[in-house]
Design a protein around this motif. Structure first.
Motif, PDB file in Angstrom:
ATOM      1  N   GLU A  72      22.027 -29.519  38.073  1.00  0.00           N
ATOM      2  CA  GLU A  72      21.623 -28.609  39.140  1.00  0.00           C
ATOM      3  C   GLU A  72      21.902 -27.192  38.665  1.00  0.00           C
ATOM      4  OE1 GLU A  72      22.922 -27.597  43.693  1.00  0.00           O
ATOM      5  OE2 GLU A  72      23.002 -29.700  43.042  1.00  0.00           O
ATOM      6  N   VAL A  73      20.931 -26.309  38.845  1.00  0.00           N
ATOM      7  CA  VAL A  73      20.991 -24.957  38.291  1.00  0.00           C
ATOM      8  C   VAL A  73      20.963 -23.929  39.427  1.00  0.00           C
ATOM      9  CG1 VAL A  73      19.737 -23.310  36.825  1.00  0.00           C
ATOM     10  CG2 VAL A  73      19.825 -25.724  36.191  1.00  0.00           C
ATOM     11  N   GLN A  75      19.730 -20.996  41.481  1.00  0.00           N
ATOM     12  CA  GLN A  75      18.348 -20.574  41.670  1.00  0.00           C
ATOM     13  C   GLN A  75      18.025 -19.358  40.813  1.00  0.00           C
ATOM     14  OE1 GLN A  75      17.319 -20.288  45.778  1.00  0.00           O
ATOM     15  NE2 GLN A  75      15.149 -20.014  45.357  1.00  0.00           N
ATOM     16  N   LEU A  78      16.734 -21.254  35.762  1.00  0.00           N
ATOM     17  CA  LEU A  78      16.238 -22.458  35.088  1.00  0.00           C
ATOM     18  C   LEU A  78      15.876 -22.189  33.630  1.00  0.00           C
ATOM     19  CD1 LEU A  78      15.669 -25.424  35.695  1.00  0.00           C
ATOM     20  CD2 LEU A  78      13.351 -24.773  36.326  1.00  0.00           C
ATOM     21  N   ASP A  79      15.170 -21.105  33.366  1.00  0.00           N
ATOM     22  CA  ASP A  79      14.765 -20.802  31.984  1.00  0.00           C
ATOM     23  C   ASP A  79      15.968 -20.555  31.088  1.00  0.00           C
ATOM     24  OD1 ASP A  79      12.074 -21.119  32.553  1.00  0.00           O
ATOM     25  OD2 ASP A  79      11.743 -18.986  32.930  1.00  0.00           O
ATOM     26  N   SER A  96      12.270 -30.361  33.393  1.00  0.00           N
ATOM     27  CA  SER A  96      12.391 -29.843  34.747  1.00  0.00           C
ATOM     28  C   SER A  96      11.907 -30.948  35.665  1.00  0.00           C
ATOM     29  CB  SER A  96      11.494 -28.617  34.953  1.00  0.00           C
ATOM     30  OG  SER A  96      11.846 -27.592  34.078  1.00  0.00           O
ATOM     31  N   ASP A 102      17.682 -30.126  39.082  1.00  0.00           N
ATOM     32  CA  ASP A 102      16.614 -29.270  38.564  1.00  0.00           C
ATOM     33  C   ASP A 102      16.160 -29.692  37.178  1.00  0.00           C
ATOM     34  OD1 ASP A 102      16.630 -27.289  40.770  1.00  0.00           O
ATOM     35  OD2 ASP A 102      18.678 -26.956  40.074  1.00  0.00           O
ATOM     36  N   LEU A 103      17.090 -30.270  36.419  1.00  0.00           N
ATOM     37  CA  LEU A 103      16.800 -30.687  35.054  1.00  0.00           C
ATOM     38  C   LEU A 103      17.305 -32.109  34.842  1.00  0.00           C
ATOM     39  CD1 LEU A 103      18.058 -27.442  33.298  1.00  0.00           C
ATOM     40  CD2 LEU A 103      15.707 -28.245  33.253  1.00  0.00           C
TER      41      LEU A 103
END
Length: 158
Positions: A72-73, A75, A78-79, A96, A102-103
Motif C-alpha cells: 500500500e502506497v 497517495q 506510486l511512481d 499496479s 496499490d502494488l
C-alpha cells in the motif's frame, strides 16, 4: 494486434520447440524463411513476442522461497515507489493493482529470514504505508502461454 492462424502456428512452434532454428521452423510450417522472419519481426515490433532469452529458475539459483507482497502506497507516490522497487533484485515482477493495495510484487528469497529482510526493506521505502505478504507453498500451474495460443489459433481458424 490481431494474430492470424499462421501467427498462432508460429507462436506454438516457438513455445513447443524454443531452441529450433528459424530455418527449421520455416521448413516445419511449409513457408519461406523470409515470410517467417517477417512475421517474427512484426510480432516483436507489435509486442506479441517480448523476449527470446532462457527461462530461469530462481530456486535453482538459490532462491527457492516465493512470496507475493502487496504494498500500500501513500497517495501520489506510486511512481516513486515503483522506481524504488526496480532497485530490489529479489523483486522479479511488480504490478499496479486494484483492490487491496496499490502494488503486487513477486519476490524470491533464499529462505524465510531472507524474505523477512526483503520485506523490511520494502516497508522502509519512502511512500510505503504497509505490506501484506503471502508465501507460495507449491506451484500448481506453471507460467504458460501455450494453451492460450492454441485457443487463439482455434478462434483464428473459425
Amino acid at each position: 494486434m490481431a494474430v492470424d492462424d499462421l501467427d498462432t502456428r508460429i507462436l506454438r512452434l516457438l513455445l513447443e520447440q524454443p531452441r529450433t532454428s528459424v530455418r527449421e521452423y520455416a521448413r516445419v510450417l511449409g513457408i519461406a524463411r523470409g515470410t517467417l522472419q517477417a512475421r517474427l519481426d512484426r510480432m516483436e515490433r507489435d509486442g506479441v513476442i517480448t523476449g527470446t532469452g532462457p527461462t530461469l529458475s530462481p530456486a535453482a539459483l538459490g532462491h527457492p522461497v516465493l512470496a507475493f507482497v502487496h504494498i500500500e502506497v501513500t497517495q501520489g507516490h506510486l511512481d516513486e515507489v515503483g522506481d524504488e522497487l526496480a532497485a530490489v533484485p529479489e523483486i522479479v515482477e511488480a504490478f499496479s493493482i486494484t483492490g487491496g493495495g496499490d502494488l503486487l510484487t513477486r519476490v524470491v528469497a533464499r529462505d524465510n529470514a531472507h524474505l523477512e529482510d526483503v520485506v523490511q526493506k520494502l516497508i522502509n521505502l519512502p511512500g510505503v504505508v504497509r505490506t501484506r505478504t503471502e508465501v507460495a507453498l507449491r506451484e500448481r500451474v506453471p507460467h504458460r502461454l501455450l494453451p492460450l495460443v492454441k485457443s487463439i489459433g482455434r478462434t483464428a481458424r473459425s
